[in-house]
Write a protein that holds these residues in place. Structure first.
Motif, PDB file in Angstrom:
ATOM      1  N   ILE A  69       0.767  -1.433  -0.010  1.00 34.30           N
ATOM      2  CA  ILE A  69       0.145   0.022  -0.022  1.00 34.30           C
ATOM      3  C   ILE A  69       0.696   1.320  -0.123  1.00 34.30           C
ATOM      4  N   VAL A  70       1.962   1.192   0.681  1.00 38.73           N
ATOM      5  CA  VAL A  70       2.925   2.412   0.774  1.00 38.73           C
ATOM      6  C   VAL A  70       3.358   2.444  -0.731  1.00 38.73           C
ATOM      7  N   ASP A  71       3.953   1.606  -1.412  1.00 40.79           N
ATOM      8  CA  ASP A  71       4.568   1.464  -2.527  1.00 40.79           C
ATOM      9  C   ASP A  71       3.633   1.823  -3.786  1.00 40.79           C
ATOM     10  N   ALA A 110      -4.641  -5.947  10.758  1.00 45.03           N
ATOM     11  CA  ALA A 110      -4.314  -5.307  12.040  1.00 45.03           C
ATOM     12  C   ALA A 110      -3.600  -4.201  11.931  1.00 45.03           C
ATOM     13  N   LYS A 111      -3.527  -3.389  13.218  1.00 44.91           N
ATOM     14  CA  LYS A 111      -2.763  -2.091  13.168  1.00 44.91           C
ATOM     15  C   LYS A 111      -1.135  -2.342  12.639  1.00 44.91           C
ATOM     16  N   PRO A 112      -0.727  -1.473  12.111  1.00 47.78           N
ATOM     17  CA  PRO A 112       0.843  -1.562  11.554  1.00 47.78           C
ATOM     18  C   PRO A 112       1.749  -1.431  12.563  1.00 47.78           C
ATOM     19  N   SER A 113       3.003  -2.034  12.287  1.00 39.67           N
ATOM     20  CA  SER A 113       3.817  -2.063  13.537  1.00 39.67           C
ATOM     21  C   SER A 113       4.546  -0.970  13.198  1.00 39.67           C
ATOM     22  N   GLU A 114       5.701  -0.390  14.178  1.00 37.89           N
ATOM     23  CA  GLU A 114       6.249   0.985  14.530  1.00 37.89           C
ATOM     24  C   GLU A 114       6.949   0.999  13.010  1.00 37.89           C
ATOM     25  N   GLU A 115       7.628  -0.334  12.716  1.00 37.52           N
ATOM     26  CA  GLU A 115       8.374  -0.125  11.519  1.00 37.52           C
ATOM     27  C   GLU A 115       7.764   0.142  10.345  1.00 37.52           C
ATOM     28  N   GLN A 116       6.293  -0.397  10.149  1.00 40.29           N
ATOM     29  CA  GLN A 116       5.642  -0.279   8.926  1.00 40.29           C
ATOM     30  C   GLN A 116       5.031   1.200   8.599  1.00 40.29           C
ATOM     31  N   LEU A 117       4.789   1.647   9.986  1.00 41.06           N
ATOM     32  CA  LEU A 117       4.517   3.270  10.089  1.00 41.06           C
ATOM     33  C   LEU A 117       5.749   4.296   9.508  1.00 41.06           C
ATOM     34  N   ALA A 118       6.905   3.867  10.016  1.00 43.74           N
ATOM     35  CA  ALA A 118       8.269   4.436   9.638  1.00 43.74           C
ATOM     36  C   ALA A 118       8.367   4.228   8.224  1.00 43.74           C
ATOM     37  N   TYR A 119       8.222   3.099   7.686  1.00 43.00           N
ATOM     38  CA  TYR A 119       8.306   2.850   6.113  1.00 43.00           C
ATOM     39  C   TYR A 119       7.340   4.147   5.258  1.00 43.00           C
ATOM     40  N   ALA A 120       6.106   4.124   5.946  1.00 43.41           N
ATOM     41  CA  ALA A 120       5.353   4.823   5.170  1.00 43.41           C
ATOM     42  C   ALA A 120       5.541   6.334   5.401  1.00 43.41           C
ATOM     43  N   ASN A 121       5.962   6.718   6.610  1.00 43.84           N
ATOM     44  CA  ASN A 121       6.554   7.997   6.915  1.00 43.84           C
ATOM     45  C   ASN A 121       7.667   8.398   6.070  1.00 43.84           C
ATOM     46  N   GLU A 122       8.538   7.422   5.706  1.00 46.35           N
ATOM     47  CA  GLU A 122       9.730   7.711   5.185  1.00 46.35           C
ATOM     48  C   GLU A 122       9.397   7.962   3.730  1.00 46.35           C
ATOM     49  N   LYS A 123       8.390   7.372   2.945  1.00 42.58           N
ATOM     50  CA  LYS A 123       7.873   7.460   1.596  1.00 42.58           C
ATOM     51  C   LYS A 123       6.943   8.645   1.638  1.00 42.58           C
ATOM     52  N   GLY A 124       6.617   9.173   2.641  1.00 46.25           N
ATOM     53  CA  GLY A 124       5.611  10.370   2.521  1.00 46.25           C
ATOM     54  C   GLY A 124       4.280  10.004   2.384  1.00 46.25           C
ATOM     55  N   VAL A 125       3.850   8.670   2.915  1.00 44.43           N
ATOM     56  CA  VAL A 125       2.491   8.199   2.753  1.00 44.43           C
ATOM     57  C   VAL A 125       1.723   8.295   4.133  1.00 44.43           C
ATOM     58  N   GLU A 126       0.585   8.913   3.792  1.00 39.42           N
ATOM     59  CA  GLU A 126      -0.269   8.906   5.287  1.00 39.42           C
ATOM     60  C   GLU A 126      -1.284   7.910   4.964  1.00 39.42           C
ATOM     61  N   LEU A 127      -1.441   6.833   5.774  1.00 41.38           N
ATOM     62  CA  LEU A 127      -2.189   5.729   5.847  1.00 41.38           C
ATOM     63  C   LEU A 127      -3.592   6.330   6.834  1.00 41.38           C
ATOM     64  N   GLU A 128      -4.786   5.578   6.242  1.00 42.06           N
ATOM     65  CA  GLU A 128      -6.038   5.761   6.992  1.00 42.06           C
ATOM     66  C   GLU A 128      -6.460   4.434   7.080  1.00 42.06           C
ATOM     67  N   LEU A 129      -6.694   4.317   8.671  1.00 42.35           N
ATOM     68  CA  LEU A 129      -7.168   3.014   8.938  1.00 42.35           C
ATOM     69  C   LEU A 129      -8.697   2.999   9.313  1.00 42.35           C
ATOM     70  N   ASN A 160     -10.204  -3.934  16.907  1.00 41.43           N
ATOM     71  CA  ASN A 160     -10.525  -3.715  15.821  1.00 41.43           C
ATOM     72  C   ASN A 160      -9.615  -4.337  14.698  1.00 41.43           C
ATOM     73  N   PHE A 161     -10.203  -4.939  13.352  1.00 43.80           N
ATOM     74  CA  PHE A 161      -9.193  -5.138  12.479  1.00 43.80           C
ATOM     75  C   PHE A 161      -9.672  -3.985  11.145  1.00 43.80           C
ATOM     76  N   TYR A 162      -8.920  -3.683  10.253  1.00 43.07           N
ATOM     77  CA  TYR A 162      -9.097  -2.485   9.552  1.00 43.07           C
ATOM     78  C   TYR A 162      -9.001  -2.641   8.108  1.00 43.07           C
ATOM     79  N   ALA A 163      -9.428  -1.771   7.389  1.00 45.40           N
ATOM     80  CA  ALA A 163      -9.361  -1.705   5.865  1.00 45.40           C
ATOM     81  C   ALA A 163      -8.484  -0.292   5.966  1.00 45.40           C
ATOM     82  N   VAL A 164      -7.261  -0.414   5.360  1.00 44.19           N
ATOM     83  CA  VAL A 164      -6.323   0.423   5.285  1.00 44.19           C
ATOM     84  C   VAL A 164      -6.153   1.029   3.829  1.00 44.19           C
ATOM     85  N   CYS A 165      -6.209   2.271   3.613  1.00 45.38           N
ATOM     86  CA  CYS A 165      -5.926   2.670   2.340  1.00 45.38           C
ATOM     87  C   CYS A 165      -4.921   4.069   2.435  1.00 45.38           C
ATOM     88  N   ARG A 166      -4.594   4.603   1.363  1.00 47.28           N
ATOM     89  CA  ARG A 166      -3.690   5.905   1.481  1.00 47.28           C
ATOM     90  C   ARG A 166      -4.548   7.141   1.548  1.00 47.28           C
TER      91      ARG A 166
END
Lengths: 45, 318
Positions: free
Chosen positions: B123-125, B134-153, B279-285
């Protein structure tokens, strides 16, 4: 039994035994790489 | 006499090897034998059992009033949720949008399955539009931040985080504190929590998996410590999500533990009594402009989408 025959049989037993043990360890390592927590616990782990 | 000694020596050598092999097999090898097919082992889920548009598929089949025909959001997700998002696709997408080569979905398919770690990367790429996890891990959130992507859960349902033990383990219930003490190395033996006198082998999952991320969150400030001695001789405890254990793997050799005396069944997840439901989530950019993406999310939250979640064995939001 002549010593030569005895040592020959003993070495053959050790070589076969070591080969079987090595194969078992390699097989176990391959299983470990694809291990699932659920099947591991179900198997009594 | 000499012959007897020689025969004894040969028999002893053979017996030593046999004893070693039997011990290794019983203590180590047999624990790792996985009864599932190679496909299941490789993917964590039997993809072909839950394919959309297949007559014998085990997914929930719903004749939806909502259909998408073009600009299809590409879907991906976690193993524990694959039966649900496959059922969404079955209900809403055109049949020719899903392409499966017998083992994997092809790159041009609108449905993919790369599990939690792969989905968050996808989703980030930009390789997926909507993932179910389920919710993203800290590492997955950091990867999104690094790529400038904001995720919506967007929460779409509820699931229980569960602890599992062998079905013959006499322990049926633990408190949250006991579980934290087991994983932090404070409690080392099952006898300390009402079980047999055996070391506790506290198992973890790989980094970035949905259940490992949930476990780290559950542990809070307490660090997970492994007891290497318990790995060989101990009796294990592990964790996963309820539906994965009960529905997808369905292994009768394990049982789920009650937590604080509450069993993780649908009723206790729905009424909030089970303490580790989440909760479990639908996640999009957030910047995804595909109009069909928002329409699909709205449909998932509608009665029809929630019915699929319920009939698939999960718990709906209400």
């Amino acid at each position: 039994m002549k010593d030569k025959i005895f040592y020959g049989i003993l070495i053959a037993v050790c070589v076969v035994g070591a080969a079987v043990s090595a194969a078992l360890v390699i097989y176990t390592f391959q299983l470990y790489q694809h291990a699932s927590i659920i099947s591991y616990i179900a198997n009594g782990g | 006499m000499k012959l007897a000694k020689q025969i004894l020596a040969i028999a002893l050598a053979a017996a030593v090897f046999a004893a070693f092999d039997i011990a290794v097999y019983n203590v180590v090898t047999k624990r790792y034998i996985n009864p599932n097919s190679e496909g299941m082992q490789a993917k964590s889920v039997e993809l072909s059992k839950y394919l959309p548009f297949e007559e014998n598929s085990e997914i929930v089949k719903l004749n939806s009033s909502f259909k998408l025909t073009d600009d299809l959001p590409v879907i991906d997700g976690a193993a524990a949720l694959y039966p649900v998002f496959s059922a969404f696709v079955n209900a809403v997408y055109p049949k020719d949008s899903v392409r499966f080569d017998g083992e994997n979905f092809t790159p041009d398919s609108a449905l993919h399955y790369t599990n939690t770690r792969g989905s968050y990367k996808a989703i980030v790429d930009g390789d997926a539009d909507l993932i179910f996890c389920a919710k993203p891990s800290e590492e997955q959130l950091a990867y999104a931040n690094e790529k400038g992507v904001e995720l919506e859960l967007i929460p779409i349902g509820r699931e229980a985080f569960v602890f599992i033990v062998n079905a013959e383990n006499p322990v049926n219930s633990l408190t949250e504190e006991q579980v934290r003490d087991i994983y932090s190395g404070k409690i080392l033996n099952w006898s300390e929590v009402g079980g047999k006198n055996r070391l506790i082998n506290a198992l973890e999952r790989n980094e970035g998996s949905g259940s490992q991320t949930r476990m780290l969150s559950f542990m809070g400030d307490k660090e997970i410590k492994r007891n290497v001695f318990a790995a060989l001789t101990g009796s294990a405890i592990g964790f996963s999500f309820r539906y994965y254990v009960e529905g997808i793997v369905g292994n009768s050799g394990v049982k789920m533990l009650s937590i604080n005396g509450v069993y993780p069944d649908k009723e206790h997840i729905a009424n909030g009594e089970y303490p580790l439901s989440s909760n479990f989530y639908a996640v999009c950019r957030k910047d995804d402009k595909n109009a069909n993406l928002r329409a699909l999310i709205d449909w998932i939250l509608s009665d029809e989408g929630q019915k699929i979640i319920d009939e698939s064995g999960y718990v709906t939001l209400e």
